[in-house]
Design a protein around this motif. Structure first.
Motif, short mmCIF file in Angstrom:
data_model
loop_
_atom_site.label_atom_id
_atom_site.label_comp_id
_atom_site.label_asym_id
_atom_site.label_seq_id
_atom_site.Cartn_x
_atom_site.Cartn_y
_atom_site.Cartn_z
N UNK A 61 108.02 94.68 57.02
CA UNK A 61 108.74 94.47 58.28
C UNK A 61 110.20 94.89 58.21
N UNK A 62 110.90 94.50 57.14
CA UNK A 62 112.32 94.86 57.08
C UNK A 62 112.50 96.36 56.91
N UNK A 63 111.58 97.00 56.17
CA UNK A 63 111.64 98.45 56.02
C UNK A 63 111.43 99.15 57.35
N UNK A 64 110.45 98.65 58.11
CA UNK A 64 110.16 99.25 59.42
C UNK A 64 111.33 99.06 60.39
N UNK A 65 111.96 97.90 60.30
CA UNK A 65 113.11 97.62 61.17
C UNK A 65 114.24 98.61 60.88
N UNK A 66 114.49 98.81 59.59
CA UNK A 66 115.52 99.75 59.16
C UNK A 66 115.17 101.17 59.60
#
Length: 116
Positions: A61-66
């Motif tokens: 999730x955090x990778x996708x957000x970035x």
């Protein structure tokens, strides 16, 4: 103008170390250390004009957000994807990362392609 024409943006320092060990050409690696403020993002983007920029973030999730943030703010960047089953750049097998990097015309140490 510095000597790097290619830049890979990763999330953390463990990602940076992992990618650095596979590379066989001078590439600048920038860590965002997770999510990133707009002002920091602008700072990074400003320093990256006229360079080949690759985004290599975790398949979570955090990778996708970035990744979404970079797509919006810096659409010129190329996005490299690791297989979702590995989730994190730092824990993905070297052979997999080497293949992903090579696919983007980034030179890697040949031994990482032979492993596995």
């Amino acid at each position: 103008m510095d000597e790097f024409s290619k830049v890979i943006i990763v999330e953390g320092s463990s990602d940076k170390r992992k990618v650095q060990s596979i590379l066989n050409e001078p590439v600048e690696i920038i860590c965002t250390n997770g999510t990133i403020s707009l002002s920091r993002l602008d700072e990074i983007i400003e320093s990256l004009f006229h360079k080949d920029v690759y985004i290599l973030v975790d398949a979570d999730d955090s990778g996708e957000k970035l990744r979404k943030q970079f797509k919006r703010e810096f659409p010129e960047a190329s996005h490299l994807y690791i297989d979702k089953m590995y989730r994190e750049v730092a824990t993905a097998p070297e052979k997999h990362l080497a293949t992903v990097l090579l696919g983007a015309n980034i030179d890697v140490h040949a031994e990482y392609l032979e492993k596995g």
